[in-house]
Design a protein around this motif. Structure first.
Motif, PDB file in Angstrom:
ATOM      1  N   LEU A 133       0.734  -1.320   0.476  1.00 51.35           N
ATOM      2  CA  LEU A 133      -0.004   0.016   0.155  1.00 51.35           C
ATOM      3  C   LEU A 133       0.991   1.557  -0.007  1.00 51.35           C
ATOM      4  O   LEU A 133       0.649   2.051  -0.529  1.00 51.35           O
ATOM      5  CB  LEU A 133      -0.564   0.520   1.128  1.00 51.35           C
ATOM      6  CG  LEU A 133      -2.287   0.898   1.060  1.00 51.35           C
ATOM      7  CD1 LEU A 133      -3.221   1.120   0.327  1.00 51.35           C
ATOM      8  CD2 LEU A 133      -2.743   1.159   2.527  1.00 51.35           C
ATOM      9  N   GLY A 143      -6.914  -8.670   2.367  1.00 48.03           N
ATOM     10  CA  GLY A 143      -9.062  -9.154   2.584  1.00 48.03           C
ATOM     11  C   GLY A 143      -9.296 -10.039   3.499  1.00 48.03           C
ATOM     12  O   GLY A 143      -9.293 -10.769   3.839  1.00 48.03           O
ATOM     13  N   SER A 170     -10.675  -8.779   7.975  1.00 50.22           N
ATOM     14  CA  SER A 170     -11.778  -7.732   8.264  1.00 50.22           C
ATOM     15  C   SER A 170     -10.525  -6.180   8.945  1.00 50.22           C
ATOM     16  O   SER A 170      -9.374  -7.250   9.633  1.00 50.22           O
ATOM     17  CB  SER A 170     -12.558  -8.232   9.245  1.00 50.22           C
ATOM     18  OG  SER A 170     -12.012  -8.962  10.288  1.00 50.22           O
ATOM     19  N   LYS A 171     -11.113  -5.041   9.627  1.00 57.62           N
ATOM     20  CA  LYS A 171     -10.298  -4.282  10.039  1.00 57.62           C
ATOM     21  C   LYS A 171     -10.202  -5.092  11.688  1.00 57.62           C
ATOM     22  O   LYS A 171      -9.265  -5.130  11.705  1.00 57.62           O
ATOM     23  CB  LYS A 171     -10.945  -3.101  10.109  1.00 57.62           C
ATOM     24  CG  LYS A 171     -10.030  -2.355  11.143  1.00 57.62           C
ATOM     25  CD  LYS A 171     -10.597  -0.570  11.219  1.00 57.62           C
ATOM     26  CE  LYS A 171     -10.380   0.205  11.735  1.00 57.62           C
ATOM     27  NZ  LYS A 171     -10.390   1.526  11.985  1.00 57.62           N
ATOM     28  N   ALA A 186      -7.990   0.174   7.710  1.00 56.52           N
ATOM     29  CA  ALA A 186      -8.904  -0.169   6.898  1.00 56.52           C
ATOM     30  C   ALA A 186      -8.217  -0.604   6.040  1.00 56.52           C
ATOM     31  O   ALA A 186      -9.082  -1.498   5.048  1.00 56.52           O
ATOM     32  CB  ALA A 186      -9.897   1.241   7.361  1.00 56.52           C
ATOM     33  N   ALA A 187      -8.014   0.580   4.418  1.00 53.98           N
ATOM     34  CA  ALA A 187      -7.034   0.132   3.518  1.00 53.98           C
ATOM     35  C   ALA A 187      -5.828  -1.059   3.230  1.00 53.98           C
ATOM     36  O   ALA A 187      -6.294  -1.662   2.921  1.00 53.98           O
ATOM     37  CB  ALA A 187      -6.237   1.016   3.072  1.00 53.98           C
ATOM     38  N   THR A 204      -3.427   3.799   6.344  1.00 59.81           N
ATOM     39  CA  THR A 204      -4.683   3.435   7.415  1.00 59.81           C
ATOM     40  C   THR A 204      -5.022   1.719   7.339  1.00 59.81           C
ATOM     41  O   THR A 204      -5.179   1.013   6.226  1.00 59.81           O
ATOM     42  CB  THR A 204      -6.405   4.246   6.936  1.00 59.81           C
ATOM     43  OG1 THR A 204      -6.844   3.444   5.506  1.00 59.81           O
ATOM     44  CG2 THR A 204      -5.539   5.133   6.101  1.00 59.81           C
ATOM     45  N   ALA A 206      -6.741  -3.653   6.067  1.00 54.60           N
ATOM     46  CA  ALA A 206      -7.186  -4.575   6.034  1.00 54.60           C
ATOM     47  C   ALA A 206      -7.687  -5.045   5.029  1.00 54.60           C
ATOM     48  O   ALA A 206      -7.575  -6.887   4.319  1.00 54.60           O
ATOM     49  CB  ALA A 206      -8.302  -4.172   6.303  1.00 54.60           C
ATOM     50  N   ASP A 207      -8.216  -3.871   3.660  1.00 53.76           N
ATOM     51  CA  ASP A 207      -8.632  -4.444   2.760  1.00 53.76           C
ATOM     52  C   ASP A 207      -7.689  -4.510   1.426  1.00 53.76           C
ATOM     53  O   ASP A 207      -8.370  -6.299   0.535  1.00 53.76           O
ATOM     54  CB  ASP A 207      -9.698  -3.299   1.982  1.00 53.76           C
ATOM     55  CG  ASP A 207     -10.017  -3.253   0.973  1.00 53.76           C
ATOM     56  OD1 ASP A 207     -10.942  -4.158   0.778  1.00 53.76           O
ATOM     57  OD2 ASP A 207      -9.363  -2.503  -0.076  1.00 53.76           O
ATOM     58  N   ARG A 208      -6.538  -4.537   1.689  1.00 49.66           N
ATOM     59  CA  ARG A 208      -5.949  -4.401   0.483  1.00 49.66           C
ATOM     60  C   ARG A 208      -4.867  -6.261   0.848  1.00 49.66           C
ATOM     61  O   ARG A 208      -4.618  -7.188   0.144  1.00 49.66           O
ATOM     62  CB  ARG A 208      -4.841  -3.926   0.905  1.00 49.66           C
ATOM     63  CG  ARG A 208      -3.273  -4.540   0.146  1.00 49.66           C
ATOM     64  CD  ARG A 208      -3.246  -4.242  -0.818  1.00 49.66           C
ATOM     65  NE  ARG A 208      -2.954  -2.895  -1.689  1.00 49.66           N
ATOM     66  CZ  ARG A 208      -2.331  -2.184  -2.137  1.00 49.66           C
ATOM     67  NH1 ARG A 208      -1.100  -3.114  -2.923  1.00 49.66           N
ATOM     68  NH2 ARG A 208      -2.949  -1.223  -3.064  1.00 49.66           N
TER      69      ARG A 208
END
Length: 166
Positions: free
Chosen positions: A13, A32, A34-35, A25-26, A23, A28-30
């Motif tokens: 990221l 795959g 959950s936060k 959240a970013a 962040t 966690a999203d990257r």
């Protein structure tokens, strides 16, 4: 998800989008997950950055330990070139750039002090060994910003010239 996979996601990221995009959240999203899955391993953004810094230090220490050379500075050079060849040094620039907090970078400052001071006690020519280690630092910086700049033959020539200084 394992801790290293989360750190990889954070580093990717940073490389792709810069420190403003880092962040929880970013990441966690990257990755795959959950936060909450990320928070299980890293309770805050600062803990995540600290984890990246500590992993960088450990990776370089491992590279140093794996070198067959007979002096500290030759091992330092070998470890640097191994990191450049593998692309692992790009992490240094992005991770250190991610933190404006000197407390988070304190372990890296401590490691750099250790890496440079340990050599002083063992090298026959402390000035030449310092020149070689400082050249390694420059190579780290350049390779982190332009990983394709040096071909394998360039790296071999640099290594030969730096070893000749020792």
């Amino acid at each position: 998800m394992r801790r290293d996979e989360l750190l990889d996601a954070a580093e990717e990221l940073l490389c792709d989008q810069g420190s403003a995009a880092l962040t929880l959240a970013a990441v966690a999203d990257r990755a795959g997950v959950s936060k909450g899955g990320l928070l299980y391993h890293f309770s805050s953004k600062e803990a995540l950055i600290k984890g990246m810094v500590e992993r960088l230090i450990g990776d370089f220490d491992d590279l140093m330990a794996a070198q067959p050379h007979d002096t500290y500075t030759k091992r330092y050079l070998g470890a640097t070139l191994a990191a450049v060849r593998s692309g692992r040094l790009r992490r240094w620039a992005v991770v250190t750039g991610a933190s404006g907090n000197l407390f988070l970078l304190a372990p890296l400052r401590d490691a750099m002090t250790r890496w440079h001071r340990e050599a002083l006690a063992e090298e026959a020519d402390p000035v030449a060994s310092q020149i070689v280690r400082l050249a390694c630092e420059g190579l780290w910086d350049v390779a982190s910003h332009d990983p394709g700049l040096h071909s394998e033959s360039d790296l071999v020539a640099l290594e030969a010239r730096l070893l000749a200084l020792l």
